[in-house]
Design a protein around this motif. Sequence first.
Motif, PDB file in Angstrom:
ATOM      1  N   PHE A  65       0.830  -1.202   0.000  1.00 53.14           N
ATOM      2  CA  PHE A  65       0.000   0.000   0.000  1.00 53.14           C
ATOM      3  C   PHE A  65       0.864   1.251   0.000  1.00 53.14           C
ATOM      4  O   PHE A  65       2.024   1.224   0.399  1.00 53.14           O
ATOM      5  N   GLY A  66       0.260   2.363  -0.420  1.00 49.91           N
ATOM      6  CA  GLY A  66       0.872   3.672  -0.257  1.00 49.91           C
ATOM      7  C   GLY A  66       0.523   4.233   1.116  1.00 49.91           C
ATOM      8  O   GLY A  66      -0.279   3.661   1.859  1.00 49.91           O
ATOM      9  N   ARG A  67       1.117   5.362   1.447  1.00 48.22           N
ATOM     10  CA  ARG A  67       0.909   5.928   2.785  1.00 48.22           C
ATOM     11  C   ARG A  67      -0.555   6.251   3.048  1.00 48.22           C
ATOM     12  O   ARG A  67      -1.086   5.923   4.107  1.00 48.22           O
ATOM     13  N   ARG A  68      -1.215   6.936   2.113  1.00 44.49           N
ATOM     14  CA  ARG A  68      -2.604   7.338   2.358  1.00 44.49           C
ATOM     15  C   ARG A  68      -3.512   6.121   2.498  1.00 44.49           C
ATOM     16  O   ARG A  68      -4.451   6.117   3.301  1.00 44.49           O
ATOM     17  N   GLN A  69      -3.247   5.062   1.729  1.00 44.21           N
ATOM     18  CA  GLN A  69      -4.036   3.839   1.859  1.00 44.21           C
ATOM     19  C   GLN A  69      -3.877   3.233   3.248  1.00 44.21           C
ATOM     20  O   GLN A  69      -4.853   2.793   3.865  1.00 44.21           O
ATOM     21  N   LEU A  70      -2.647   3.222   3.750  1.00 43.49           N
ATOM     22  CA  LEU A  70      -2.400   2.675   5.078  1.00 43.49           C
ATOM     23  C   LEU A  70      -3.060   3.520   6.160  1.00 43.49           C
ATOM     24  O   LEU A  70      -3.620   2.982   7.128  1.00 43.49           O
ATOM     25  N   GLU A  71      -3.019   4.826   6.002  1.00 41.95           N
ATOM     26  CA  GLU A  71      -3.668   5.699   6.982  1.00 41.95           C
ATOM     27  C   GLU A  71      -5.165   5.432   7.048  1.00 41.95           C
ATOM     28  O   GLU A  71      -5.754   5.397   8.142  1.00 41.95           O
ATOM     29  N   ARG A  72      -5.787   5.221   5.895  1.00 43.18           N
ATOM     30  CA  ARG A  72      -7.228   4.944   5.881  1.00 43.18           C
ATOM     31  C   ARG A  72      -7.535   3.598   6.531  1.00 43.18           C
ATOM     32  O   ARG A  72      -8.498   3.474   7.299  1.00 43.18           O
ATOM     33  N   LEU A  73      -6.736   2.580   6.230  1.00 42.42           N
ATOM     34  CA  LEU A  73      -6.940   1.264   6.843  1.00 42.42           C
ATOM     35  C   LEU A  73      -6.806   1.336   8.363  1.00 42.42           C
ATOM     36  O   LEU A  73      -7.622   0.770   9.099  1.00 42.42           O
ATOM     37  N   LEU A  74      -5.792   2.019   8.833  1.00 47.96           N
ATOM     38  CA  LEU A  74      -5.567   2.141  10.271  1.00 47.96           C
ATOM     39  C   LEU A  74      -6.699   2.908  10.950  1.00 47.96           C
ATOM     40  O   LEU A  74      -7.140   2.548  12.046  1.00 47.96           O
ATOM     41  N   GLU A  75      -7.193   3.929  10.290  1.00 49.27           N
ATOM     42  CA  GLU A  75      -8.307   4.717  10.838  1.00 49.27           C
ATOM     43  C   GLU A  75      -9.547   3.845  11.020  1.00 49.27           C
ATOM     44  O   GLU A  75     -10.183   3.855  12.085  1.00 49.27           O
ATOM     45  N   VAL A  76      -9.884   3.078  10.003  1.00 49.55           N
ATOM     46  CA  VAL A  76     -11.068   2.212  10.067  1.00 49.55           C
ATOM     47  C   VAL A  76     -10.876   1.120  11.120  1.00 49.55           C
ATOM     48  O   VAL A  76     -11.840   0.710  11.792  1.00 49.55           O
ATOM     49  N   ALA A  77      -9.645   0.656  11.311  1.00 47.98           N
ATOM     50  CA  ALA A  77      -9.362  -0.397  12.286  1.00 47.98           C
ATOM     51  C   ALA A  77      -9.310   0.114  13.718  1.00 47.98           C
ATOM     52  O   ALA A  77      -9.126  -0.665  14.653  1.00 47.98           O
ATOM     53  N   GLY A  78      -9.511   1.419  13.897  1.00 44.80           N
ATOM     54  CA  GLY A  78      -9.469   1.983  15.245  1.00 44.80           C
ATOM     55  C   GLY A  78      -8.071   2.304  15.721  1.00 44.80           C
ATOM     56  O   GLY A  78      -7.806   2.328  16.922  1.00 44.80           O
ATOM     57  N   LEU A  79      -7.171   2.565  14.770  1.00 42.32           N
ATOM     58  CA  LEU A  79      -5.775   2.867  15.096  1.00 42.32           C
ATOM     59  C   LEU A  79      -5.370   4.162  14.394  1.00 42.32           C
ATOM     60  O   LEU A  79      -4.430   4.207  13.598  1.00 42.32           O
ATOM     61  N   GLY A  80      -6.121   5.207  14.667  1.00 41.36           N
ATOM     62  CA  GLY A  80      -5.907   6.480  13.990  1.00 41.36           C
ATOM     63  C   GLY A  80      -4.673   7.225  14.477  1.00 41.36           C
ATOM     64  O   GLY A  80      -4.037   6.850  15.458  1.00 41.36           O
ATOM     65  N   LYS A  81      -4.321   8.279  13.790  1.00 38.32           N
ATOM     66  CA  LYS A  81      -3.190   9.154  14.082  1.00 38.32           C
ATOM     67  C   LYS A  81      -1.871   8.396  14.225  1.00 38.32           C
ATOM     68  O   LYS A  81      -1.146   8.549  15.212  1.00 38.32           O
ATOM     69  N   PRO A  82      -1.524   7.565  13.254  1.00 40.64           N
ATOM     70  CA  PRO A  82      -0.264   6.825  13.325  1.00 40.64           C
ATOM     71  C   PRO A  82       0.935   7.727  13.086  1.00 40.64           C
ATOM     72  O   PRO A  82       0.821   8.783  12.463  1.00 40.64           O
ATOM     73  N   ALA A  83       2.080   7.304  13.583  1.00 31.81           N
ATOM     74  CA  ALA A  83       3.346   7.992  13.296  1.00 31.81           C
ATOM     75  C   ALA A  83       4.103   7.175  12.262  1.00 31.81           C
ATOM     76  O   ALA A  83       4.241   5.956  12.407  1.00 31.81           O
ATOM     77  N   PHE A  84       4.580   7.843  11.221  1.00 29.99           N
ATOM     78  CA  PHE A  84       5.327   7.174  10.162  1.00 29.99           C
ATOM     79  C   PHE A  84       6.814   7.512  10.274  1.00 29.99           C
ATOM     80  O   PHE A  84       7.186   8.657  10.505  1.00 29.99           O
ATOM     81  N   LEU A  85       7.644   6.492  10.110  1.00 31.37           N
ATOM     82  CA  LEU A  85       9.080   6.667   9.953  1.00 31.37           C
ATOM     83  C   LEU A  85       9.471   6.023   8.633  1.00 31.37           C
ATOM     84  O   LEU A  85       8.720   5.192   8.095  1.00 31.37           O
ATOM     85  N   PHE A  86      10.660   6.380   8.128  1.00 33.14           N
ATOM     86  CA  PHE A  86      11.028   5.983   6.767  1.00 33.14           C
ATOM     87  C   PHE A  86      12.426   5.367   6.757  1.00 33.14           C
ATOM     88  O   PHE A  86      13.427   6.085   6.766  1.00 33.14           O
ATOM     89  N   PRO A  87      12.504   4.017   6.757  1.00 33.67           N
ATOM     90  CA  PRO A  87      13.805   3.340   6.754  1.00 33.67           C
ATOM     91  C   PRO A  87      14.409   3.334   5.349  1.00 33.67           C
ATOM     92  O   PRO A  87      13.706   3.118   4.370  1.00 33.67           O
ATOM     93  N   PHE A  88      15.719   3.549   5.279  1.00 34.93           N
ATOM     94  CA  PHE A  88      16.428   3.535   3.993  1.00 34.93           C
ATOM     95  C   PHE A  88      17.649   2.636   4.095  1.00 34.93           C
ATOM     96  O   PHE A  88      18.327   2.647   5.121  1.00 34.93           O
ATOM     97  N   PRO A  89      17.949   1.873   3.034  1.00 39.86           N
ATOM     98  CA  PRO A  89      17.223   1.850   1.764  1.00 39.86           C
ATOM     99  C   PRO A  89      15.828   1.244   1.858  1.00 39.86           C
ATOM    100  O   PRO A  89      14.971   1.567   1.060  1.00 39.86           O
ATOM    101  N   ASP A  90      15.576   0.360   2.824  1.00 36.08           N
ATOM    102  CA  ASP A  90      14.212  -0.081   3.106  1.00 36.08           C
ATOM    103  C   ASP A  90      14.194  -0.732   4.484  1.00 36.08           C
ATOM    104  O   ASP A  90      15.203  -0.737   5.192  1.00 36.08           O
TER     105      ASP A  90
END
Length: 371
Positions: free
Chosen positions: A169-194
């Motif tokens: 998923f992309g970020r916005r898709q994940l945010e929507r899934l988490l919101e519906v699952a009752g896990l809103g306002k997540p914090a995102f971090l970005f590991p590199f290279p992955d």
Amino acid sequence: CRHAATAKLEDVYKRQLLRPFEPFIKKRHILEIGCGCGAMTRYMGEIGASVTALEGSLRRASIASARCRDLDNVSVFCDNAENFNNEELYDVVTLIGVLEYSRIFISGENPPLEMLRLARSLLKPEGTLIIAIENRFGLKYFAGAPEDHLGTPYSGISDHYQRNTAVTFGRRQLERLLEVAGLGKPAFLFPFPDYKLPNVIITETGLKHPNTSEIVGNLLVQQSLRAQGRPYVGAFSEQSAWYGIVEEGIVDSVANSFLILASTNNQLPPVLKDNLEKVCAYIYSVNRRAEMCIRDRWKTVLERFFPAFMEFYFPTAHAGIDWTQGYTFLDKELQKVVRDAKLGRRWTDSLVRVSYGRMCNSLRRKNGCVM
């Protein structure tokens, strides 16, 4: 041999993924769903967490169990998370490289959502869910890297996933899934290279910093983006693209993977929240001898050495500051000041709150100064 070497690299690097949260994780009761061969299981057990690890593959569960056989605080079970019969609740549940396989192992109309709901149901009140997953729209995929699960270029971007395949998923898709699952306002971090081979983990604070182009841009162009050992001819230079991506402010949309924290009460524990708000990036060096390996929280040189900076460049002002009262960098307030300003030559890059000492106050009254 190539896959074995990559797996060993992942064992060494992957544990860096949770090191930013180490003070929070130790002594916690953790459920690790999809532990694989136990690299993360072993790490969490070693730092003192009480770990219950689930793995659907008997072979992998056996390896993970053998790997942790000397740790009394680790239990490994071969079971599907959906069938796991356990009435316990946990401080932390991890889905590291797991959510993308939900269509294969979880039933329901929307398996990824059901997976998140299941994870939430296993958390204590104020519990924390940790997710690591590839970004469907990661830069390497635009450059022609094969999709990690389907194995063909552009198949994730083009949404060629099937009902019985892995899915990312992309970020916005994940945010929507988490919101519906009752896990809103997540914090995102970005590991590199992955997230599988993290050298650097960028925080949202780092992306919002006034000097983000310098801080984040310089870090990202140094990263090797051929993380998976799967050869491909890139359509462009990914390293060269990062400076422009940072300037455009879209790193969070095209990072190759995500590290996500979410809570049952939509609010991260204070120790995690405070840490993430103060740190721009975590940097690791693990390809040295053990005694020479380093890890670092990068806040910029100025923030680290501010008193010395003031003493060297502005000795009079330094003498007038009461350093026992500490100092605070006001990055958010600075952003509000300059957000709508017409950007030309910039003279103010940092805003700092300090306390004046008695000598400075006397000088201000004597000279009629306002500071």
